[in-house]
Design an enzyme around this catalytic site. Structure first.
Site, PDB file in Angstrom:
ATOM      1  N   ARG A 141      -1.593 105.296   6.870  1.00  0.00           N
ATOM      2  CA  ARG A 141      -1.294 104.545   5.662  1.00  0.00           C
ATOM      3  C   ARG A 141      -0.307 105.329   4.817  1.00  0.00           C
ATOM      4  O   ARG A 141      -0.472 106.540   4.654  1.00  0.00           O
ATOM      5  CB  ARG A 141      -2.584 104.341   4.853  1.00  0.00           C
ATOM      6  CG  ARG A 141      -3.302 103.072   5.205  1.00  0.00           C
ATOM      7  CD  ARG A 141      -4.641 103.000   4.568  1.00  0.00           C
ATOM      8  NE  ARG A 141      -4.631 103.117   3.102  1.00  0.00           N
ATOM      9  CZ  ARG A 141      -5.695 102.872   2.342  1.00  0.00           C
ATOM     10  NH1 ARG A 141      -6.828 102.478   2.905  1.00  0.00           N
ATOM     11  NH2 ARG A 141      -5.646 102.996   1.040  1.00  0.00           N
TER      12      ARG A 141
ATOM     13  N   ARG B 205     -13.433  98.305  -9.079  1.00  0.00           N
ATOM     14  CA  ARG B 205     -12.888  99.655  -9.255  1.00  0.00           C
ATOM     15  C   ARG B 205     -12.770 100.021 -10.726  1.00  0.00           C
ATOM     16  O   ARG B 205     -12.357 101.130 -11.033  1.00  0.00           O
ATOM     17  CB  ARG B 205     -11.492  99.701  -8.637  1.00  0.00           C
ATOM     18  CG  ARG B 205     -11.421 100.485  -7.322  1.00  0.00           C
ATOM     19  CD  ARG B 205      -9.997 100.372  -6.848  1.00  0.00           C
ATOM     20  NE  ARG B 205      -9.581 101.357  -5.904  1.00  0.00           N
ATOM     21  CZ  ARG B 205      -9.549 101.192  -4.593  1.00  0.00           C
ATOM     22  NH1 ARG B 205      -9.994 100.077  -4.065  1.00  0.00           N
ATOM     23  NH2 ARG B 205      -9.078 102.135  -3.821  1.00  0.00           N
TER      24      ARG B 205
ATOM     25  N   ARG C 230      -4.509 108.948  -6.310  1.00  0.00           N
ATOM     26  CA  ARG C 230      -5.627 108.010  -6.104  1.00  0.00           C
ATOM     27  C   ARG C 230      -6.958 108.641  -6.519  1.00  0.00           C
ATOM     28  O   ARG C 230      -7.823 107.974  -7.080  1.00  0.00           O
ATOM     29  CB  ARG C 230      -5.671 107.552  -4.639  1.00  0.00           C
ATOM     30  CG  ARG C 230      -4.536 106.583  -4.303  1.00  0.00           C
ATOM     31  CD  ARG C 230      -4.302 106.478  -2.812  1.00  0.00           C
ATOM     32  NE  ARG C 230      -5.411 105.923  -2.089  1.00  0.00           N
ATOM     33  CZ  ARG C 230      -5.672 106.170  -0.807  1.00  0.00           C
ATOM     34  NH1 ARG C 230      -4.892 106.973  -0.109  1.00  0.00           N
ATOM     35  NH2 ARG C 230      -6.695 105.609  -0.229  1.00  0.00           N
TER      36      ARG C 230
ATOM     37  N   ARG D 113      -6.477 110.665   8.842  1.00  0.00           N
ATOM     38  CA  ARG D 113      -6.897 109.276   9.083  1.00  0.00           C
ATOM     39  C   ARG D 113      -5.771 108.449   9.709  1.00  0.00           C
ATOM     40  O   ARG D 113      -4.652 108.433   9.227  1.00  0.00           O
ATOM     41  CB  ARG D 113      -7.324 108.644   7.754  1.00  0.00           C
ATOM     42  CG  ARG D 113      -7.664 107.169   7.869  1.00  0.00           C
ATOM     43  CD  ARG D 113      -8.481 106.708   6.713  1.00  0.00           C
ATOM     44  NE  ARG D 113      -7.676 106.403   5.539  1.00  0.00           N
ATOM     45  CZ  ARG D 113      -8.195 105.848   4.434  1.00  0.00           C
ATOM     46  NH1 ARG D 113      -9.474 105.566   4.367  1.00  0.00           N
ATOM     47  NH2 ARG D 113      -7.418 105.584   3.412  1.00  0.00           N
TER      48      ARG D 113
ATOM     49  N   LYS E 163     -16.126 104.109   3.104  1.00  0.00           N
ATOM     50  CA  LYS E 163     -16.470 102.722   2.768  1.00  0.00           C
ATOM     51  C   LYS E 163     -16.015 101.766   3.868  1.00  0.00           C
ATOM     52  O   LYS E 163     -16.755 100.866   4.261  1.00  0.00           O
ATOM     53  CB  LYS E 163     -15.823 102.300   1.435  1.00  0.00           C
ATOM     54  CG  LYS E 163     -16.225 103.163   0.254  1.00  0.00           C
ATOM     55  CD  LYS E 163     -15.651 102.637  -1.059  1.00  0.00           C
ATOM     56  CE  LYS E 163     -14.142 102.576  -1.128  1.00  0.00           C
ATOM     57  NZ  LYS E 163     -13.480 103.895  -1.083  1.00  0.00           N
TER      58      LYS E 163
HETATM   59  P1  AMP Z   1      -8.051 100.957  -0.661  1.00  0.00           P
HETATM   60  O1  AMP Z   1      -7.678 100.416   0.664  1.00  0.00           O
HETATM   61  O2  AMP Z   1      -9.365 100.415  -1.178  1.00  0.00           O
HETATM   62  O3  AMP Z   1      -7.986 102.470  -0.722  1.00  0.00           O
HETATM   63  O4  AMP Z   1      -6.957 100.418  -1.702  1.00  0.00           O
HETATM   64  C1  AMP Z   1      -5.589 100.740  -1.568  1.00  0.00           C
HETATM   65  C2  AMP Z   1      -4.857 100.449  -2.856  1.00  0.00           C
HETATM   66  O5  AMP Z   1      -4.951  99.038  -3.166  1.00  0.00           O
HETATM   67  C3  AMP Z   1      -5.400 101.150  -4.101  1.00  0.00           C
HETATM   68  O6  AMP Z   1      -4.907 102.475  -4.245  1.00  0.00           O
HETATM   69  C4  AMP Z   1      -4.915 100.220  -5.212  1.00  0.00           C
HETATM   70  O7  AMP Z   1      -3.520 100.399  -5.446  1.00  0.00           O
HETATM   71  C5  AMP Z   1      -5.098  98.834  -4.576  1.00  0.00           C
HETATM   72  N1  AMP Z   1      -6.450  98.286  -4.814  1.00  0.00           N
HETATM   73  C6  AMP Z   1      -7.407  98.044  -3.887  1.00  0.00           C
HETATM   74  N2  AMP Z   1      -8.505  97.530  -4.446  1.00  0.00           N
HETATM   75  C7  AMP Z   1      -8.252  97.476  -5.784  1.00  0.00           C
HETATM   76  C8  AMP Z   1      -9.016  97.062  -6.917  1.00  0.00           C
HETATM   77  N3  AMP Z   1     -10.287  96.631  -6.792  1.00  0.00           N
HETATM   78  N4  AMP Z   1      -8.427  97.139  -8.129  1.00  0.00           N
HETATM   79  C9  AMP Z   1      -7.171  97.572  -8.283  1.00  0.00           C
HETATM   80  N5  AMP Z   1      -6.404  97.999  -7.268  1.00  0.00           N
HETATM   81  C10 AMP Z   1      -6.932  97.950  -6.016  1.00  0.00           C
END
Ligand code: AMP
Length: 214
Positions: A158, A88, A169, A125, A13
């Site tokens: 990360r 999400r 996750r 990554r 993404k």
């Molecule tokens: P990402 O970078 O999209 O993988 O997001 C990293 C982390 O941020 C996730 O594992 C969640 O803890 C939090 N997070 C990101 N976007 C959301 C969302 N739309 N709703 C809830 N938590 C989020």
């Protein structure tokens, strides 16, 4: 154009979203990036989100909806946007719909990638700490180890890409986010794209899915 990129962690993404928003001239709104920045800056939002992000759990819907509402009000989002990592949950999708009012999303692209492929990708990554460019140490490494090709910034991993948190996750994705595939199918917005091939092929398929390429 208003597009949601859906798919598990590691499905591409961020990589494709960055390229797509440059080509469309609209902002990429990645809730994960906004939350990580808030955590790094030590803001109230960052403090409230920190434990959730660290452990791979979702930040509460109302917190995320609040930050998306604020972001969508900025002028650069009026011409369109790419959403990465949001919505999400079904509650977030409903919240987004009511935030947009009369305006509809154009397309929801679901990047379909087998679990073993995303696990392998996340292990390899690395990200640029300055510009956010994404590298894969096996398939798309930087020219100079540890240095971003685009801006010369330092690369880092990360903390939530560590295997145990990745498992969490993916579990959360299957339980909370995967139902959005059926949700957006019912809305008539969903296009599935095979996200497991070469990056250039996946990107071309995304362009076709949003009706951008001929
Ligand atoms: P990402 O970078 O999209 O993988 O997001 C990293 C982390 O941020 C996730 O594992 C969640 O803890 C939090 N997070 C990101 N976007 C959301 C969302 N739309 N709703 C809830 N938590 C989020």
């Amino acid at each position: 154009m208003r597009v949601v990129l859906l798919g598990p962690p590691g499905s591409g993404k961020g990589t494709h979203g960055k390229r797509l928003c440059e080509s469309l001239g609209v902002p990429l709104i990645a809730t994960g990036d906004i939350l990580r920045q808030a955590i790094a800056d030590g803001t109230a939002l960052g403090k409230s989100a920190q434990e959730h992000v660290k452990s791979g759990r979702l930040v509460p819907d109302e917190t995320v909806l609040g930050l998306v509402e604020t972001r969508l009000r900025l002028t650069d989002a009026q011409r369109g946007f790419i959403l990465d990592g949001f919505p999400r949950t079904v509650a977030q999708a409903e919240g987004l719909k009511s935030l947009l009012g009369e305006v509809r999303m154009d397309r929801v692209v679901n990047l379909v990638v087998p679990t073993e492929v995303v696990v392998a990708r996340l292990k390899d990554r690395w990200l640029c700490g300055s510009c956010g460019a994404i590298y894969n140490m096996s398939t798309a490494p930087p020219k100079v180890a540890g240095v971003c090709d685009r801006c010369g910034g330092g690369l880092k991993q990360r903390s939530d890409d560590e295997p145990e948190t990745v498992r969490k996750r993916l579990e959360v994705y299957a339980r909370e986010t995967a139902p959005l595939v059926a949700y957006y199918e019912r809305e008539g917005l969903l296009r599935n794209v095979d996200g497991s091939g070469r990056a250039s092929d996946v990107y071309a398929a995304i362009e076709r899915a949003i009706g951008k390429a001929a």
